[in-house]
Design a protein around this motif. Structure first.
Motif, short mmCIF file in Angstrom:
data_model
loop_
_atom_site.label_atom_id
_atom_site.label_comp_id
_atom_site.label_asym_id
_atom_site.label_seq_id
_atom_site.Cartn_x
_atom_site.Cartn_y
_atom_site.Cartn_z
N ALA A 99 10.48 -61.85 26.28
CA ALA A 99 10.28 -62.20 27.69
C ALA A 99 11.54 -61.96 28.51
N LEU A 100 12.70 -62.25 27.92
CA LEU A 100 13.97 -62.05 28.64
C LEU A 100 14.31 -60.58 28.80
N SER A 101 13.92 -59.75 27.84
CA SER A 101 14.29 -58.34 27.90
C SER A 101 13.58 -57.60 29.03
N VAL A 102 12.42 -58.08 29.45
CA VAL A 102 11.68 -57.39 30.52
C VAL A 102 12.47 -57.40 31.84
N PRO A 103 12.94 -58.56 32.35
CA PRO A 103 13.74 -58.50 33.58
C PRO A 103 15.08 -57.78 33.41
N LEU A 115 11.09 -58.67 40.47
CA LEU A 115 12.01 -59.13 39.43
C LEU A 115 12.30 -60.62 39.57
N GLY A 116 12.37 -61.09 40.82
CA GLY A 116 12.58 -62.52 41.02
C GLY A 116 11.42 -63.35 40.48
N LEU A 117 10.20 -62.92 40.78
CA LEU A 117 9.02 -63.62 40.25
C LEU A 117 8.96 -63.51 38.73
N ALA A 127 17.77 -60.61 23.23
CA ALA A 127 17.18 -59.90 24.36
C ALA A 127 18.09 -58.79 24.85
N ILE A 128 19.39 -59.03 24.91
CA ILE A 128 20.34 -57.99 25.32
C ILE A 128 20.32 -56.84 24.33
N GLY A 129 20.28 -57.18 23.03
CA GLY A 129 20.21 -56.12 22.01
C GLY A 129 18.93 -55.31 22.11
N LEU A 130 17.79 -55.98 22.30
CA LEU A 130 16.52 -55.27 22.44
C LEU A 130 16.51 -54.39 23.68
N SER A 131 17.09 -54.89 24.77
CA SER A 131 17.15 -54.11 26.00
C SER A 131 18.00 -52.87 25.82
N ALA A 132 19.13 -53.01 25.13
CA ALA A 132 19.98 -51.84 24.87
C ALA A 132 19.25 -50.81 24.03
N LEU A 133 18.47 -51.28 23.05
CA LEU A 133 17.70 -50.35 22.22
C LEU A 133 16.59 -49.67 23.04
#
Length: 302
Positions: free
Chosen positions: A36-40, A179-181, A241-247
């Motif tokens: 959920a965190l990686s989406v924003p 993105l805010g929502l 989440a940061i790691g998944l976003s980087a990937l």
């Protein structure tokens, strides 16, 4: 001071022990929050990459002033000087295109050459191409200038397509609001997941908590490990989440680079800067602690 540190160290150790005691459940909760965190995070990376492109696209918007056919011969030069002198804050450059220059340009176009050959004379007017300066409210400012210049007696038509600027600004505004929502929805996911996790832990430790109270443990001593548990879940989920976003950005950048090369440009998605990520992580940790406090207050009243 040593006693305070010892109590918090003990609470943190208990939180880690409880988190490791149920690895499958803990991993599932962490992944749910991390996804959920990686989406924003990815959405913010796309927005940050789109903003420079938007500035490059809108850096040199142009307005064309077409003169009347019966305007005096020196009218175009007078208006050109007026634009440069009276609107210097809004105008970067002006360029006069005479009717002869425009006619020759159209003649070189095979689609227009045949049509122009049957005309008895040059039907094109003199014109002035005005390049506007970049500003924050470019669309509204351009509309104001167009209305002003249309009132000039020697000007027949002012051509300006401001719709694309308005669409671009509206699109970026829509993405920011979205993105805010989305961030609000993610916050609710964090609250709900941590609340349920702490609730299950509190029910599982029901007898242990009752015994601790019987031997004189304070409410803060009983609840502190749960607060650390919520904060720890938020911290670990943020890092995942940061790691998944980087990937996720790696294949996206590969596809985006190929698309950008087809337009002769270069574009790459990047994670937000370290300060922004640290601030977001801190916010998630605080949300986790708040949710844990709420849950433990509701589920340890026995």
């Amino acid at each position: 001071m040593k006693r305070w540190l010892r109590q918090h160290r003990y609470a943190l150790a208990i939180a880690v022990r409880r988190l490791l005691a149920q690895p499958f459940s803990s991993l599932s909760n962490l992944l749910a929050i991390a996804l959920a965190l990686s989406v924003p995070i990815v959405g913010t990376a796309i927005l940050l990459a789109a903003q420079p492109v938007a500035r490059e696209v809108s850096v040199s918007p142009e307005i064309t002033l077409f003169m009347k056919r019966d305007a005096p011969t020196d009218a175009v030069n007078d208006i050109n000087s007026k634009l440069r002198n009276e609107f210097s804050d809004d105008v970067v450059d002006t360029r006069i295109v005479t009717r002869q220059q425009a006619y020759k340009t159209l003649q070189r176009n095979p689609n227009w050459a045949d049509a122009l050959s049957v005309l008895p004379e040059n039907p094109l007017p003199d014109s002035i191409v005005v390049t506007l300066a970049e500003s924050a409210n470019l669309a509204s400012r351009a509309d104001t200038l167009v209305k002003t210049w249309r009132e000039w007696s020697s000007v027949d038509l002012v051509q300006h397509d401001s719709a694309w600027v308005q669409r671009l600004e509206a699109l970026l505004r829509f993405v920011r609001i979205g993105l805010g929502l989305l961030a609000l929805g993610v916050a609710l996911v964090v609250l709900a997941t941590v609340f349920n996790t702490v609730r299950m832990q509190a029910l599982a430790q029901r007898e242990e908590i009752a015994v601790a109270r019987l031997v004189g443990a304070t409410e803060s001593f009983v609840r502190r490990p749960f607060l650390y548990l919520g904060a720890l879940i938020g911290l670990l989920a943020s890092l995942v989440a940061i790691g998944l976003s980087a990937l996720a950005l790696s294949p996206l950048n590969a596809a985006l680079a190929q698309l950008a090369r087809s337009y002769g440009s270069q574009l790459a998605l990047q994670l937000p800067n370290g300060a922004s990520l640290a601030l977001a992580t801190l916010a998630v940790v605080i949300l986790g602690a708040i949710s844990a406090l709420w849950s433990v207050n509701r589920n340890t009243r026995f």
